[in-house]
Design an enzyme around this catalytic site. Structure first.
Site, mmCIF file in Angstrom:
data_model
loop_
_atom_site.group_PDB
_atom_site.id
_atom_site.type_symbol
_atom_site.label_atom_id
_atom_site.label_comp_id
_atom_site.label_asym_id
_atom_site.label_seq_id
_atom_site.Cartn_x
_atom_site.Cartn_y
_atom_site.Cartn_z
ATOM 1 N N SER A 170 4.611 -1.122 -0.754
ATOM 2 C CA SER A 170 3.497 -0.297 -0.285
ATOM 3 C C SER A 170 3.820 1.181 -0.195
ATOM 4 O O SER A 170 2.947 2.018 -0.375
ATOM 5 C CB SER A 170 3.029 -0.787 1.082
ATOM 6 O OG SER A 170 4.072 -0.694 2.030
ATOM 7 N N HIS B 22 -0.478 -5.142 -2.566
ATOM 8 C CA HIS B 22 -0.776 -3.962 -3.393
ATOM 9 C C HIS B 22 -0.805 -4.278 -4.888
ATOM 10 O O HIS B 22 -0.957 -3.369 -5.698
ATOM 11 C CB HIS B 22 0.244 -2.853 -3.096
ATOM 12 C CG HIS B 22 0.146 -2.391 -1.675
ATOM 13 N ND1 HIS B 22 -0.760 -1.447 -1.251
ATOM 14 C CD2 HIS B 22 0.809 -2.807 -0.565
ATOM 15 C CE1 HIS B 22 -0.643 -1.273 0.049
ATOM 16 N NE2 HIS B 22 0.303 -2.088 0.503
ATOM 17 N N LYS C 104 -7.917 -4.186 0.345
ATOM 18 C CA LYS C 104 -7.381 -3.120 -0.518
ATOM 19 C C LYS C 104 -8.168 -3.149 -1.840
ATOM 20 O O LYS C 104 -9.292 -2.671 -1.864
ATOM 21 C CB LYS C 104 -5.866 -3.285 -0.666
ATOM 22 C CG LYS C 104 -5.154 -3.248 0.711
ATOM 23 C CD LYS C 104 -3.667 -3.216 0.599
ATOM 24 C CE LYS C 104 -2.968 -3.531 1.912
ATOM 25 N NZ LYS C 104 -3.218 -2.622 3.019
HETATM 26 C C1 LIG Z 1 2.555 -4.954 1.943
HETATM 27 C C2 LIG Z 1 1.483 -5.121 2.963
HETATM 28 N N1 LIG Z 1 1.260 -6.345 3.458
HETATM 29 C C3 LIG Z 1 0.311 -6.550 4.391
HETATM 30 C C4 LIG Z 1 -0.465 -5.524 4.862
HETATM 31 C C5 LIG Z 1 -1.484 -5.799 5.905
HETATM 32 O O1 LIG Z 1 -2.722 -6.010 5.322
HETATM 33 P P1 LIG Z 1 -4.050 -5.801 6.174
HETATM 34 O O2 LIG Z 1 -4.336 -4.346 6.135
HETATM 35 O O3 LIG Z 1 -5.064 -6.636 5.481
HETATM 36 O O4 LIG Z 1 -3.757 -6.275 7.564
HETATM 37 C C6 LIG Z 1 -0.289 -4.253 4.361
HETATM 38 C C7 LIG Z 1 -1.159 -3.181 4.861
HETATM 39 O O5 LIG Z 1 -1.079 -2.063 4.717
HETATM 40 C C8 LIG Z 1 0.722 -4.037 3.399
HETATM 41 O O6 LIG Z 1 0.952 -2.814 2.911
#
Ligand SMILES: Cc1ncc(COP(=O)(O)O)c(C=O)c1O
Length: 358
Positions: A150, A178, A209
């Site tokens: 991310s 992502h 996303k």
């Molecule tokens: C790699 C990763 N996993 C999980 C999440 C969490 O997802 P959510 O925003 O749906 O809670 C994020 C959020 O930014 C993320 O970057």
């Protein structure tokens, strides 16, 4: 939805969203959500009590068919999905092997699971191999990684991780937050793109996303999903997603699966964007995706860089420790299929000016 945000009356090109396919605000999704809201504003209960409606089950089947897995399970968010999967799958006496740059939701899940945590160096399969060798007496082993990271926009060595997981009889869990929507012939994620879909035990993906809506899913074999239904606390003890969200995601899934042109355009423009930044002498770390960090190092410089970008009409948020390791503060730029070429040119000029000013 135009990739533009308003800040104090000024319109800025938004290079800080995760709306990778530009679907947030798509008319078909909005219409589906309005229609869904007619079934009620809320789902009124947790799934196991009375919160599972036929649309929810239909969406789970559609997600599983799209992912090519036996089953899929919806969650309230990606945070809850990661946290829930890890705490449900491993516990005391088990060993979890986690990339050192994994997201906070994975870190928190590992910590609360009670399993022994082995953090391997970022994307370093050799280090993971060493740690797996040395944890021979753990009852269960689980390797967990993001596919596209991310904050760095680089990708995990999934084939090597899958080989190691096989060799050490470990489960492999991959967070495609992502990558979903952006990689794979129908946006299934990086594992599918690399033809490794069958070698991942559980995939996590978010719906807030590239899908442009909200929520998350976990996809895998029925036996794993059944286990989660019965033991995963962030699934069991929480209200189900509202009907409007479920309907919106169903519409988004159709769009995501058919969005090859958007994917191609996003990926080729991201490649050009990265090479233009490199030509300016900027450090984009190991990015090979639509997430393009500009590493600046010190926190103060990252803030100054972000402010300079804003003065030049661009929202590029400074990311600092503890979200990223000490000394690696950065501007995280994320491209979307909705950006026009003109907007990206403007952004590049703003980055060039900010790099000089900061
Ligand atoms: C790699 C990763 N996993 C999980 C999440 C969490 O997802 P959510 O925003 O749906 O809670 C994020 C959020 O930014 C993320 O970057």
């Amino acid at each position: 939805m135009a990739p533009v945000v308003e800040r104090e009356g000024r319109r800025l090109i938004n290079l800080s969203s995760n709306n990778y396919l530009g679907l947030a605000g798509h008319l078909a999704i909005e219409a589906a959500m309005s229609e869904g809201a007619r079934r009620g504003a809320g789902s009124t209960a947790s799934r196991l009590v009375a919160g599972t409606d036929p649309e929810t089950l239909a969406l789970e089947q559609e997600l599983a068919a799209w992912k090519g897995t036996e089953a899929a399970l919806l969650f309230g968010s990606g945070y809850l999905a990661n946290f829930g999967v890890l705490t449900a799958l491993v516990g005391r006496g088990d060993a979890v092997f986690s990339d050192s740059l994994n997201h906070a939701s994975i870190i928190d899940g590992c910590r609360l699971s009670g399993a022994t945590i082995h953090r391997y160096r970022h994307c370093d399969a050799g280090h993971l191999a060493m740690l797996l060798e040395s944890a021979g007496d753990a009852s269960r082993k689980l390797v967990v990684t993001e596919s596209v990271f991310s904050m760095d926009g680089d990708v995990a060595p999934l084939a090597e991780l899958a080989d190691l997981a096989d060799r050490h009889d470990a489960a492999l869990v991959v967070d495609e937050a992502h990558a979903a929507g952006v990689f794979g012939p129908r946006g299934e994620g990086l594992a599918r793109e690399l033809d490794l879909g069958d070698r991942v035990d559980l995939t996590i993906g978010t719906l807030g996303k590239a899908f442009g809506v909200y929520g998350a899913y976990v996809a895998g074999a029925q036996v794993w999903i059944d286990w989660l239904v019965n033991t995963c606390r962030p699934f069991v003890f929480t209200t189900a997603l509202p009907p409007a969200v479920v309907s919106g995601v169903r519409a988004a899934l159709e769009l995501v699966a058919e969005a090859s042109e958007l994917r191609d355009s996003l990926r080729s423009r991201a490649q050009l964007f990265r090479s233009r930044l490199a030509a300016l002498g900027l450090d984009t770390a190991g990015s090979t995706t639509q997430i393009v960090p500009v590493l600046v190092g010190a926190n103060e410089r990252a803030l100054a860089f972000s402010e300079a970008l804003e003065r030049n009409g661009v929202l590029g948020v400074a990311i600092r420790p503890p979200t990223v390791p000490e000394g690696t503060a950065r501007i995280r730029l994320s491209l979307t299929a909705a950006h026009t070429d003109d907007q990206l040119e403007q952004a590049l000029s703003a980055v060039e000016a900010a790099a000089r000013a900061a």
